[in-house]
Structures are given as C-alpha cells and as structure tokens.
Design an enzyme around this catalytic site. Structure first.
Site, mmCIF file in Angstrom:
data_model
loop_
_atom_site.group_PDB
_atom_site.id
_atom_site.type_symbol
_atom_site.label_atom_id
_atom_site.label_comp_id
_atom_site.label_asym_id
_atom_site.label_seq_id
_atom_site.Cartn_x
_atom_site.Cartn_y
_atom_site.Cartn_z
ATOM 1 N N THR A 77 -0.939 -3.257 -2.018
ATOM 2 C CA THR A 77 -2.289 -2.702 -2.153
ATOM 3 C C THR A 77 -2.546 -2.086 -3.527
ATOM 4 O O THR A 77 -2.722 -2.816 -4.485
ATOM 5 C CB THR A 77 -2.556 -1.697 -1.018
ATOM 6 O OG1 THR A 77 -1.456 -0.778 -0.928
ATOM 7 C CG2 THR A 77 -2.676 -2.403 0.301
ATOM 8 N N THR A 78 -2.557 -0.778 -3.666
ATOM 9 C CA THR A 78 -3.204 -0.151 -4.817
ATOM 10 C C THR A 78 -2.301 0.040 -6.037
ATOM 11 O O THR A 78 -1.209 0.605 -5.930
ATOM 12 C CB THR A 78 -3.792 1.214 -4.400
ATOM 13 O OG1 THR A 78 -4.576 1.026 -3.223
ATOM 14 C CG2 THR A 78 -4.657 1.784 -5.494
#
Length: 279
Positions: A52-53
């Site tokens: 994800t991030t």
C-alpha cells in the site's frame, strides 16, 4: 548450440558480448518468457497480496523514502511486516505499491538493469536515466495491470549533477512525473499527501524529514484500512530510508522504533497529529 554448451560447459558468445547496455533488452532477446510482463495468467480475477502506502520528501541535502509494512488481499491482512522500500543502487531507492509479488520482482530486475548498465558502459546512469528505465519496465507490465496486477512505484535518489534529492512518481502506463517537495503513492496516498502538504517546509532538517514521513504514514493508517501504522506490540515499524551525497542509508530498527514511539506518544496528546498554522 545448446548441445555444444552442455558439452563444453561454456556460455554462447552472445551471452558474453551483449549488444545492449539494457539487461531487459538482453533478457528479452534470449529468454523473453522470464520478463514479468510476458507471464501467462489464468482467466478470471486473481487475488494477490497488495502493498500500500509509500511516501517521500526532500530536504536540503537529500531525500527520504519510507513505507508502511502492511500487505492486504481483499479485506484481509496478508502480511504485517512486508518490506516495500529497497535500494536501487548506491544513490537511489524505490518504494513499491501494488501487487506485491510482481513489484518485488520488478525491483530486483531494476537493480540488475542498473548494475548491468554500469558494468557494460563503465559508468553509472544519471538519476534521470534511472527514472526513465523504471518507466519502461512499468510500461512493459501494462498487460498485467489491465488484469488488476498493477505495480505503481515511487522512485527517489540523489542527483549528483544537480546536487539535490529528487522524487519521481509513475502511473500504470509508465507515465513519469517529477514531484517537488513531497509525494505519495498507494491506497493511503491521498491521506498521506494531505498530511505532508500541511507539514512540509523547504528548510527541513534530515531529522524533521524522517519525522514528517512517519507522521504522514500514521495519518494514512488512521483513515485507510490497507495501510499499517506502527505496531508497538509486535515491534513492527515503518521502513525509513535516507539518500544523500553519501549514498543510501536505511534507518536501523532502533532508530525506526525510537522515531515511531516518539510520534505515537505525541499522538496520545494530539490524536489527529500536529497542527499547521492557519496563516
């Protein structure tokens, strides 16, 4: 040729005298089936772990690239301690978001690409050249991206010619954009970017820059279920890397732990994080 290779134990001449400084071109000419974009996939929707991030910010003297540790598969947590930030070479790094398996494979291929170029040409690529090579690799994965297996990295490094840290972001087609000041990618990027937008200043120190990216990842985890915040109980903390004119450096586990604990303890007093001035 194959029989002769087996009998003599020697590589074919083509393997010893590559005609291109690109490892991807060389691999595509001799074993194209090994390139990630040429893999045959089964029909239907494929469930695979996703990273994800990833966030990055520049400061006078370098650039910081960091990532959370969670990988998800649908609404499930597939892995809590995945690594998403890797050195590309001595002066650059890449953070991965998207299909985890393909992304890690792409990073390894990218590392080989840069090493191959340096050995063939006897010189390192410029940071701009490295960013362009990564763009080509992402574009070659477009077929898989159309099937839901996208890889969208964030690339950062020290530009020796311009003597500053730089950040490059990409889309699934390989489109490349240089980001100024800060950048984020992945499912929690909208929240991380909003956090950095309020906290970023051009005169950050290295310590402030590393604190900023952890604050941004914390804000992303606060609003995005696919992003993992610091896990104090399992001792899992964000991966934070710094790239300066001295090269790539990853913060030690002790440094990451101290940074994450400082941010977390401060959040006990201000759950929504530091405030930016209104004017």
């Amino acid at each position: 040729m194959e029989a002769n290779t087996r009998s003599t134990g020697r590589l074919p001449a083509a393997f010893l005298t590559p005609g291109s400084s690109s490892f991807m071109d060389f691999l595509g000419a001799h074993s194209p089936e090994l390139l990630p974009g040429n893999r045959k996939l089964p029909d239907g929707v494929i469930e695979a772990p996703h990273g994800t991030t990833i966030v990055a910010t520049t400061f006078p003297g370098g650039v910081v690239l960091a990532g959370d540790r969670r990988a998800t598969m649908g609404n499930m947590i597939a892995q809590r301690d995945i690594e998403k930030v890797f050195p590309a070479d001595e002066y650059s790094a890449v953070g991965i978001a998207g299909t985890a398996g393909l992304a890690v494979e792409m990073v390894k291929l990218f590392q080989l690409e840069l090493e191959h170029f340096e050995k063939v040409e006897g010189a390192t690529l410029s940071l701009e050249g490295k960013a362009n090579r990564l763009s080509t690799m992402i574009r070659s994965n477009l077929g898989m991206a159309m099937q839901g297996l996208a890889v969208v990295p964030l690339f950062a490094g020290w530009d020796e010619g311009k003597e500053k840290g730089r950040i490059f972001s990409y889309d699934v087609t390989g489109g490349r954009s240089e980001e100024h000041g800060f950048a984020a990618t992945g499912s929690g990027s909208i929240f991380a970017r909003g956090s950095m937008k309020k906290l970023y200043r051009p005169d950050l120190t290295e310590e402030q820059a590393t604190t900023l990216v952890v604050q941004a990842l914390y804000d992303a985890a606060d609003d995005d279920s696919a992003t993992g915040g610091p896990d104090l109980y399992r001792h899992i903390y964000p991966i934070v890397t710094v790239i300066t004119d001295e090269g790539f450096r990853r913060l030690s586990d002790e440094e990451s732990q101290e940074l994450a604990r400082t941010v977390t303890n401060r959040r006990l007093e201000q759950p929504d994080g530091p405030r930016a001035a209104l004017l």
